[in-house]
Write a protein that holds these residues in place. Structure first.
Motif, short mmCIF file in Angstrom:
data_model
loop_
_atom_site.label_atom_id
_atom_site.label_comp_id
_atom_site.label_asym_id
_atom_site.label_seq_id
_atom_site.Cartn_x
_atom_site.Cartn_y
_atom_site.Cartn_z
N GLY A 170 0.84 -1.30 0.11
CA GLY A 170 -0.19 0.24 -0.09
C GLY A 170 0.94 1.27 -0.09
N GLU A 171 1.91 1.30 0.91
CA GLU A 171 2.68 2.37 0.75
C GLU A 171 3.55 2.44 -0.57
N VAL A 172 4.03 1.27 -1.12
CA VAL A 172 4.73 1.38 -2.45
C VAL A 172 3.49 1.98 -3.51
N ALA A 173 2.36 1.59 -3.31
CA ALA A 173 1.57 1.99 -4.43
C ALA A 173 1.29 3.68 -4.10
N ALA A 174 1.12 3.90 -2.94
CA ALA A 174 0.85 5.49 -2.84
C ALA A 174 2.30 6.26 -3.27
N ARG A 175 3.46 5.75 -3.04
CA ARG A 175 4.65 6.36 -3.60
C ARG A 175 4.82 6.31 -4.76
N THR A 176 4.66 5.43 -5.56
CA THR A 176 4.75 5.17 -6.97
C THR A 176 3.64 5.47 -7.93
N GLU A 177 2.51 6.03 -6.97
CA GLU A 177 1.17 6.08 -7.94
C GLU A 177 1.04 5.09 -8.81
N LEU A 178 1.17 3.89 -8.32
CA LEU A 178 0.72 2.73 -9.12
C LEU A 178 -0.50 2.18 -8.20
N SER A 179 -1.34 1.43 -8.87
CA SER A 179 -2.56 0.50 -8.40
C SER A 179 -1.57 -0.92 -7.70
N LEU A 180 -2.33 -1.08 -6.57
CA LEU A 180 -1.98 -2.52 -6.22
C LEU A 180 -1.89 -3.50 -6.95
N ARG A 181 -2.96 -3.53 -8.08
CA ARG A 181 -3.14 -4.47 -9.07
C ARG A 181 -2.13 -4.40 -9.90
N THR A 182 -1.68 -3.09 -10.43
CA THR A 182 -0.53 -2.98 -11.32
C THR A 182 0.79 -3.59 -10.65
N ILE A 183 1.12 -3.22 -9.53
CA ILE A 183 2.25 -3.87 -8.98
C ILE A 183 2.20 -5.33 -8.68
N ARG A 184 1.04 -5.70 -8.36
CA ARG A 184 0.69 -7.27 -8.43
C ARG A 184 1.23 -7.92 -9.59
N HIS A 185 0.64 -7.18 -10.77
CA HIS A 185 0.68 -7.70 -12.45
C HIS A 185 2.40 -7.57 -12.63
N TYR A 186 2.98 -6.72 -12.08
CA TYR A 186 4.45 -6.62 -12.47
C TYR A 186 5.22 -7.47 -11.93
N GLU A 187 4.68 -8.04 -10.62
CA GLU A 187 5.26 -9.11 -9.94
C GLU A 187 5.02 -10.43 -10.83
N GLU A 188 3.75 -10.63 -11.01
CA GLU A 188 3.24 -11.76 -11.97
C GLU A 188 4.26 -12.14 -13.23
N THR A 189 4.55 -10.98 -13.66
CA THR A 189 5.24 -10.81 -15.09
C THR A 189 6.76 -10.93 -14.71
#
Length: 137
Positions: free
Chosen positions: A9-28
């Motif tokens: 959540g903090e990473v999402a706020a700092r990067t202005e990326l959604s949780l879903r997007t961060i998880r997608h980047y992890e999946e890829t």
């Protein structure tokens, strides 16, 4: 937590990326959380945030996930401090130069598009001003 790790959540706020997007980047495979909490929550470091910011900056320039992965691989290897022979280091540097050139070209194209968009908005504004009813003073 020791202050060195952040939850998603903090990473999402700092990067202005959604949780879903961060998880997608992890999946890829573009990003891997540096750790997991005892409860299994993803934990990220400043280096992970920096990596996500590279991805975030590449996306609007039209880079594909494979290109992002390739650039991150090259920069990871250059930054790792491993002993690279001169040829390998030069090959990695050339990959980074290629991405820099592509980014520079895309920025120039976007500047042209922005100028056209600003011109269009100004044209519409002028039209509105020309056709506005006169003030009955």
């Amino acid at each position: 937590m020791d202050g060195k790790h952040m939850q998603i959540g903090e990473v999402a706020a700092r990067t202005e990326l959604s949780l879903r997007t961060i998880r997608h980047y992890e999946e890829t495979g573009l990003i891997v959380p540096s750790a997991r909490s005892q409860g299994g929550f993803r934990l990220y470091t400043e280096a992970d945030v920096a990596r996500l910011m590279v991805i975030r900056r590449m996306k609007p320039l039209g880079f594909t996930l494979d290109q992002m992965r390739d650039l991150l691989d090259a920069t990871d290897r250059l930054d790792a401090g491993d002993r690279l022979d001169a040829d390998e280091r030069e090959a990695l540097m050339e990959r980074v130069r290629t991405y820099r050139q592509a980014a520079t070209e895309q920025v120039a194209k976007l500047r042209v598009q922005l100028a056209r968009a600003e011109d269009f908005a100004a044209t519409l504004g002028a039209r509105l001003e020309r056709n506005a009813p006169a003030d009955p003073a």
